[in-house]
Design an enzyme around this catalytic site. Structure first.
Site, PDB file in Angstrom:
ATOM      1  N   GLY A  11       0.697  -1.105   0.054  1.00 28.40           N
ATOM      2  CA  GLY A  11      -0.133   0.111  -0.124  1.00 28.40           C
ATOM      3  C   GLY A  11       0.850   1.340  -0.107  1.00 28.40           C
ATOM      4  N   TYR A  14      -1.375   7.466   1.276  1.00 21.74           N
ATOM      5  CA  TYR A  14      -1.128   8.519   2.231  1.00 21.74           C
ATOM      6  C   TYR A  14      -0.440   8.024   3.479  1.00 21.74           C
ATOM      7  CZ  TYR A  14      -3.816  11.822  -0.735  1.00 21.74           C
ATOM      8  OH  TYR A  14      -3.908  12.664  -1.710  1.00 21.74           O
ATOM      9  N   ASP A  36       2.300  -1.574  -4.437  1.00 19.73           N
ATOM     10  CA  ASP A  36       0.987  -1.201  -4.766  1.00 19.73           C
ATOM     11  C   ASP A  36       0.683  -1.942  -5.995  1.00 19.73           C
ATOM     12  OD1 ASP A  36      -0.493   1.364  -3.352  1.00 19.73           O
ATOM     13  OD2 ASP A  36      -1.384   0.247  -5.183  1.00 19.73           O
ATOM     14  N   PRO A  95     -11.824   1.221   3.577  1.00 21.18           N
ATOM     15  CA  PRO A  95     -13.019   2.337   3.547  1.00 21.18           C
ATOM     16  C   PRO A  95     -14.212   1.476   3.990  1.00 21.18           C
ATOM     17  CG  PRO A  95     -12.638   0.863   1.426  1.00 21.18           C
ATOM     18  CD  PRO A  95     -11.525   0.609   2.295  1.00 21.18           C
ATOM     19  N   PHE A 164      -0.832   7.233  13.464  1.00 24.22           N
ATOM     20  CA  PHE A 164      -1.281   8.400  13.995  1.00 24.22           C
ATOM     21  C   PHE A 164      -1.010   9.715  13.381  1.00 24.22           C
ATOM     22  CE2 PHE A 164      -1.194   5.373  17.350  1.00 24.22           C
ATOM     23  CZ  PHE A 164      -2.663   5.350  17.751  1.00 24.22           C
ATOM     24  N   ALA A 227     -12.237   8.818  17.439  1.00 23.71           N
ATOM     25  CA  ALA A 227     -13.493   8.948  17.756  1.00 23.71           C
ATOM     26  C   ALA A 227     -13.137  10.332  18.902  1.00 23.71           C
ATOM     27  CB  ALA A 227     -13.919   7.850  18.745  1.00 23.71           C
ATOM     28  N   CYS A 278     -10.444   9.468   7.484  1.00 19.18           N
ATOM     29  CA  CYS A 278     -10.486   8.837   8.584  1.00 19.18           C
ATOM     30  C   CYS A 278     -11.658   8.960   9.784  1.00 19.18           C
ATOM     31  CB  CYS A 278      -9.163   8.899   9.391  1.00 19.18           C
ATOM     32  SG  CYS A 278      -7.579   8.309   8.464  1.00 19.18           S
ATOM     33  N   ARG A 348     -11.127  13.239   0.469  1.00 20.83           N
ATOM     34  CA  ARG A 348     -11.834  12.233   0.670  1.00 20.83           C
ATOM     35  C   ARG A 348     -12.569  13.136   1.968  1.00 20.83           C
ATOM     36  NH1 ARG A 348      -7.888   7.349   1.505  1.00 20.83           N
ATOM     37  NH2 ARG A 348      -6.215   9.073   2.152  1.00 20.83           N
TER      38      ARG A 348
HETATM   39  P1  NAD Z   1      -4.946   5.163   0.428  1.00 14.07           P
HETATM   40  O1  NAD Z   1      -6.125   4.507  -0.470  1.00 14.07           O
HETATM   41  O2  NAD Z   1      -4.237   6.224   0.069  1.00 14.07           O
HETATM   42  O3  NAD Z   1      -3.540   3.883  -0.063  1.00 14.07           O
HETATM   43  C1  NAD Z   1      -3.931   2.728   0.064  1.00 14.07           C
HETATM   44  C2  NAD Z   1      -3.138   1.783  -1.132  1.00 14.07           C
HETATM   45  O4  NAD Z   1      -3.398   0.490  -0.838  1.00 14.07           O
HETATM   46  C3  NAD Z   1      -3.763   2.205  -2.251  1.00 14.07           C
HETATM   47  O5  NAD Z   1      -2.699   2.739  -3.466  1.00 14.07           O
HETATM   48  C4  NAD Z   1      -4.067   0.977  -2.862  1.00 14.07           C
HETATM   49  O6  NAD Z   1      -3.832   0.789  -4.376  1.00 14.07           O
HETATM   50  C5  NAD Z   1      -3.405   0.063  -2.250  1.00 14.07           C
HETATM   51  N1  NAD Z   1      -3.748  -1.342  -2.380  1.00 14.07           N
HETATM   52  C6  NAD Z   1      -5.010  -1.823  -1.883  1.00 14.07           C
HETATM   53  N2  NAD Z   1      -5.145  -2.938  -1.783  1.00 14.07           N
HETATM   54  C7  NAD Z   1      -3.858  -3.615  -2.191  1.00 14.07           C
HETATM   55  C8  NAD Z   1      -3.291  -4.872  -2.352  1.00 14.07           C
HETATM   56  N3  NAD Z   1      -3.979  -6.024  -2.182  1.00 14.07           N
HETATM   57  N4  NAD Z   1      -1.913  -5.072  -2.667  1.00 14.07           N
HETATM   58  C9  NAD Z   1      -1.216  -3.841  -2.928  1.00 14.07           C
HETATM   59  N5  NAD Z   1      -1.602  -2.824  -2.809  1.00 14.07           N
HETATM   60  C10 NAD Z   1      -3.049  -2.478  -2.422  1.00 14.07           C
HETATM   61  O7  NAD Z   1      -5.156   4.872   1.797  1.00 14.07           O
HETATM   62  P2  NAD Z   1      -4.202   5.415   3.279  1.00 14.07           P
HETATM   63  O8  NAD Z   1      -4.892   6.906   3.288  1.00 14.07           O
HETATM   64  O9  NAD Z   1      -2.862   5.428   2.740  1.00 14.07           O
HETATM   65  O10 NAD Z   1      -4.974   4.708   4.463  1.00 14.07           O
HETATM   66  C11 NAD Z   1      -4.331   3.298   4.488  1.00 14.07           C
HETATM   67  C12 NAD Z   1      -4.861   2.916   5.894  1.00 14.07           C
HETATM   68  O11 NAD Z   1      -4.373   3.614   6.889  1.00 14.07           O
HETATM   69  C13 NAD Z   1      -6.360   2.880   6.110  1.00 14.07           C
HETATM   70  O12 NAD Z   1      -6.779   1.872   6.955  1.00 14.07           O
HETATM   71  C14 NAD Z   1      -6.641   4.198   6.988  1.00 14.07           C
HETATM   72  O13 NAD Z   1      -7.658   4.078   7.544  1.00 14.07           O
HETATM   73  C15 NAD Z   1      -5.191   4.416   7.816  1.00 14.07           C
HETATM   74  N6  NAD Z   1      -4.849   5.493   8.075  1.00 14.07           N
HETATM   75  C16 NAD Z   1      -5.085   6.703   7.314  1.00 14.07           C
HETATM   76  C17 NAD Z   1      -4.242   7.926   7.743  1.00 14.07           C
HETATM   77  C18 NAD Z   1      -4.574   9.058   6.876  1.00 14.07           C
HETATM   78  O14 NAD Z   1      -4.198  10.166   7.269  1.00 14.07           O
HETATM   79  N7  NAD Z   1      -4.990   9.043   5.429  1.00 14.07           N
HETATM   80  C19 NAD Z   1      -3.830   8.210   8.972  1.00 14.07           C
HETATM   81  C20 NAD Z   1      -3.730   7.035   9.671  1.00 14.07           C
HETATM   82  C21 NAD Z   1      -4.380   5.646   9.476  1.00 14.07           C
HETATM   83  C1  UDX Z   2      -6.810  12.327  11.541  1.00 12.25           C
HETATM   84  C2  UDX Z   2      -6.045  12.244  12.664  1.00 12.25           C
HETATM   85  O1  UDX Z   2      -5.823  13.374  13.492  1.00 12.25           O
HETATM   86  C3  UDX Z   2      -4.676  11.423  12.910  1.00 12.25           C
HETATM   87  O2  UDX Z   2      -4.247  11.155  14.044  1.00 12.25           O
HETATM   88  C4  UDX Z   2      -5.275  10.144  12.281  1.00 12.25           C
HETATM   89  O3  UDX Z   2      -3.942   9.261  11.920  1.00 12.25           O
HETATM   90  C5  UDX Z   2      -5.757  10.331  10.957  1.00 12.25           C
HETATM   91  O4  UDX Z   2      -7.051  11.024  10.986  1.00 12.25           O
HETATM   92  P1  UDX Z   2      -6.423  13.837   9.435  1.00 12.25           P
HETATM   93  O5  UDX Z   2      -7.801  13.370   9.002  1.00 12.25           O
HETATM   94  O6  UDX Z   2      -5.363  13.672   8.261  1.00 12.25           O
HETATM   95  O7  UDX Z   2      -5.821  13.124  10.778  1.00 12.25           O
HETATM   96  O8  UDX Z   2      -6.395  15.326   9.815  1.00 12.25           O
HETATM   97  P2  UDX Z   2      -7.233  16.120  11.085  1.00 12.25           P
HETATM   98  O9  UDX Z   2      -5.885  17.248  11.372  1.00 12.25           O
HETATM   99  O10 UDX Z   2      -7.106  15.344  12.203  1.00 12.25           O
HETATM  100  O11 UDX Z   2      -8.424  16.795  10.622  1.00 12.25           O
HETATM  101  C6  UDX Z   2      -9.286  16.013  10.458  1.00 12.25           C
HETATM  102  C7  UDX Z   2     -10.636  16.868  10.105  1.00 12.25           C
HETATM  103  O12 UDX Z   2     -11.025  17.814  11.054  1.00 12.25           O
HETATM  104  C8  UDX Z   2     -10.074  18.069   8.851  1.00 12.25           C
HETATM  105  O13 UDX Z   2     -11.229  18.170   8.123  1.00 12.25           O
HETATM  106  C9  UDX Z   2      -9.961  19.490   9.971  1.00 12.25           C
HETATM  107  O14 UDX Z   2     -10.170  20.750   9.348  1.00 12.25           O
HETATM  108  C10 UDX Z   2     -10.882  19.365  11.013  1.00 12.25           C
HETATM  109  N1  UDX Z   2     -10.735  19.900  12.108  1.00 12.25           N
HETATM  110  C11 UDX Z   2      -9.586  19.569  13.071  1.00 12.25           C
HETATM  111  C12 UDX Z   2     -11.509  20.843  12.742  1.00 12.25           C
HETATM  112  O15 UDX Z   2     -12.417  21.307  11.994  1.00 12.25           O
HETATM  113  N2  UDX Z   2     -11.196  21.550  13.869  1.00 12.25           N
HETATM  114  C13 UDX Z   2     -10.225  20.967  14.589  1.00 12.25           C
HETATM  115  O16 UDX Z   2      -9.856  21.746  15.732  1.00 12.25           O
HETATM  116  C14 UDX Z   2      -9.292  20.128  14.178  1.00 12.25           C
END
Ligand code: NAD
Ligand code: UDX
Length: 478
Positions: A11, A14, A36, A95, A164, A227, A278, A348
């Site tokens: 993966g 992000y 990926d 998702p 995080f 949460a 998230c 998203r």
């Molecule tokens: P993303 O959609 O940006 O990336 C996931 C990638 O995995 C995609 O590029 C997809 O093509 C790839 N993928 C899916 N199935 C696959 C497979 N079988 N083999 C190889 N590649 C595969 O998602 P993301 O935002 O990076 O989130 C990933 C996870 O991390 C989620 O569970 C999310 O909840 C968690 N998370 C996200 C954030 C954030 O800020 N985006 C923060 C903390 C945790």
């Molecule tokens: C969140 C968590 O913060 C992070 O720890 C986890 O790993 C992934 O989810 P993210 O969604 O990337 O991170 O951004 P975050 O800064 O948490 O903001 C989330 C949303 O809340 C944004 O739309 C932001 O604009 C909004 N927000 C945040 C507010 O409206 N007010 C605030 O005080 C803080």
């Protein structure tokens, strides 16, 4: 314990991209391969032009530039990377399910399951599997069942190490984490696996910032953290509605209560509503788990956080329509910002999309400017919403054709063009550059009365009012 020298991450999104880039930068002795299925994404990560990386994050390009080709590699050869790695991070997307059992609530674990099956099929020697994705509590159990199902004697240790990082500050969060969390089994081999991952993080994180727990606690900590964070935003947003009725100022309240060390000053910024991949997904997942374990009161408690957020987005859109004399049909509304927060190109679950949808339902003409989001992405988001109309206020809307949407929505590269001759400007994202625009020029070019709806409370209300704007803020008793 054995020192790990070869890791892979499934993966390259992000989480996987930035996390592995930082591990590679901090651990030059470890070969890090990020794989990926998405060929375009991998090609973009390998692009010589660092402006073309698939993810925009401040500071990320420098980290990639340093490590890529040295000990950081991006590839589509998933089998090879699995085979060679001693430790495999899974950071694929999880998702909300859009079909079948748990539709609209549960996390869709099909990508996780596919990874587990692939790892089981390919592995010839013992491996440590690290859950980086956000997962429902007890997913490790399901992973173990799949991994050991081949019966070929290969041993797997499963760790949970949820991420995080927040988008927009990912590199900073990874370099200087409040904590890294590792959940593992209380067995000899489980503890050794935990230590192997602790040793990797120790390359740049002090030991006291590495928290170790049991697996289930680690998995559930991630859902709980999100949460709690989302709950703070919904709580302050709930108060913002009361402020608008009473003349209190939500930012003053945030300052006043934030001084209480038990409450803390962070995450009290009232807004048009939280977005991002998230918060909503993880709360819905938590709610689903509570329902599954027959805890309806707990489920309802957390569900309210999402409801309040839907209400906040709806309130903002409704205020625009009400203020513009009860209709926006045929009126030009400029949108400053489309990303769900500043300093990211991620859209998203962005509040902007839901506000746009409500205005489009009333046939507004929307002119969007965002410094980092592409036109293609904005139309993709609008199209997605038409095919997935879930959520309290969205569901009620009618499905619009893409032709109709394209006739109503224009994306601009120049903010002044987006705002010229507009009836109203709505600020949806808190991008810094919006603060320093020439608002006198904007005023001169807009229709009068010129409305500004500041969904992030970032522009100077006094200054704009003096110019002649009608300014509406969140939670400011207008
Ligand atoms: P993303 O959609 O940006 O990336 C996931 C990638 O995995 C995609 O590029 C997809 O093509 C790839 N993928 C899916 N199935 C696959 C497979 N079988 N083999 C190889 N590649 C595969 O998602 P993301 O935002 O990076 O989130 C990933 C996870 O991390 C989620 O569970 C999310 O909840 C968690 N998370 C996200 C954030 C954030 O800020 N985006 C923060 C903390 C945790
Ligand atoms: C969140 C968590 O913060 C992070 O720890 C986890 O790993 C992934 O989810 P993210 O969604 O990337 O991170 O951004 P975050 O800064 O948490 O903001 C989330 C949303 O809340 C944004 O739309 C932001 O604009 C909004 N927000 C945040 C507010 O409206 N007010 C605030 O005080 C803080």
């Amino acid at each position: 314990t054995k020192k790990i020298t070869n890791i892979c991450c499934i993966g390259a999104g992000y989480v996987g991209g930035p996390t592995m880039a930082v591990i590679a930068q901090k651990c030059p002795h470890i070969k890090v391969t990020v794989v990926d299925l998405n060929e375009q994404r991998i090609a973009d990560w390998n692009n010589a032009d660092l402006d073309k990386l698939p993810i925009y994050e401040p500071g990320l390009a420098d980290v990639v530039a340093e490590a890529r080709g040295r000990n950081l590699f991006f590839s589509t050869d998933v089998d090879k990377a699995i085979d060679e790695a001693e430790m495999i991070f899974i950071s694929v997307n999880t998702p909300t399910k859009t079909y079948g059992v748990g539709k609209g609530m549960a996390a869709d674990l099909k990508y996780i399951e596919l990874c587990a099956r692939q790892i089981a099929r390919v592995s010839k020697d013992d491996k440590i599997i690290v859950e980086k994705s956000t997962l429902p509590v007890r997913t490790a159990e399901a992973l173990r069942t799949i991994l050991t199902s081949t019966g070929n004697g290969v041993k797997f240790e499963i760790l949970s190490s949820p991420e995080f990082l927040a988008e927009g500050t990912a590199v900073q969060d990874l370099m200087n984490p409040d904590r890294f969390l590792i959940g593992g089994e209380q067995t000899e081999s489980g503890e050794a696996a935990v230590q192997a991952l602790v040793d990797i993080y120790l390359n740049w994180v002090p030991r006291e910032n590495i928290v170790t727990t049991r697996v289930w606690s680690s998995e559930l900590s991630k859902l709980t953290a999100n949460a709690f964070l989302a709950q703070r935003v919904s709580s302050i947003n709930a108060i913002s509605a009361l402020c608008e009725k009473t003349g209190a100022d939500v930012d003053e309240i945030a300052r006043a209560i934030g001084k209480d060390s038990r409450i803390g000053a962070k995450f009290l910024k009232s807004s048009v509503g939280f977005g991002g991949s998230c918060f909503q997904k993880d709360i819905l997942n938590l709610v689903y788990l509570c329902q599954h374990f027959n805890l309806p009161e707990v489920a309802d408690y957390w569900a309210q956080v999402v409801k309040m957020n839907d209400y906040q987005k709806h309130r903002f859109a409704k205020n625009i329509i009400d203020s513009l004399f009860n209709t926006v049909s045929g009126k030009k509304i400029a949108f400053l910002g489309w990303a769900f927060k500043k300093d990211t190109n991620d859209t998203r679950e962005t509040a902007a999309l839901y506000v746009a949808d409500e205005l489009l339902q009333d046939r507004a003409e929307i002119h969007v400017y965002d410094p980092k989001v592409t036109e293609e992405q904005i139309f993709a988001d609008l199209e997605y919403l038409q095919t997935h109309r879930v959520g309290q206020y969205v569901e009620q809307g009618e499905i619009m054709s893409m032709d109709e949407i394209r006739s109503l929505v224009t994306v601009h590269n120049d903010p002044y063009e987006a705002m010229a001759s507009a009836h109203a400007t709505a600020i949806l994202t808190e991008w810094d550059e919006f603060k320093s625009y020439d608002w006198q020029k904007v005023y001169n070019d807009m229709l009068k009365p010129a409305f500004v709806f500041d969904g992030r409370n970032i522009v100077d209300k006094k200054q704009l009012s003096e110019i002649g704007f009608e300014v509406y803020n969140i939670g400011k008793g207008n």
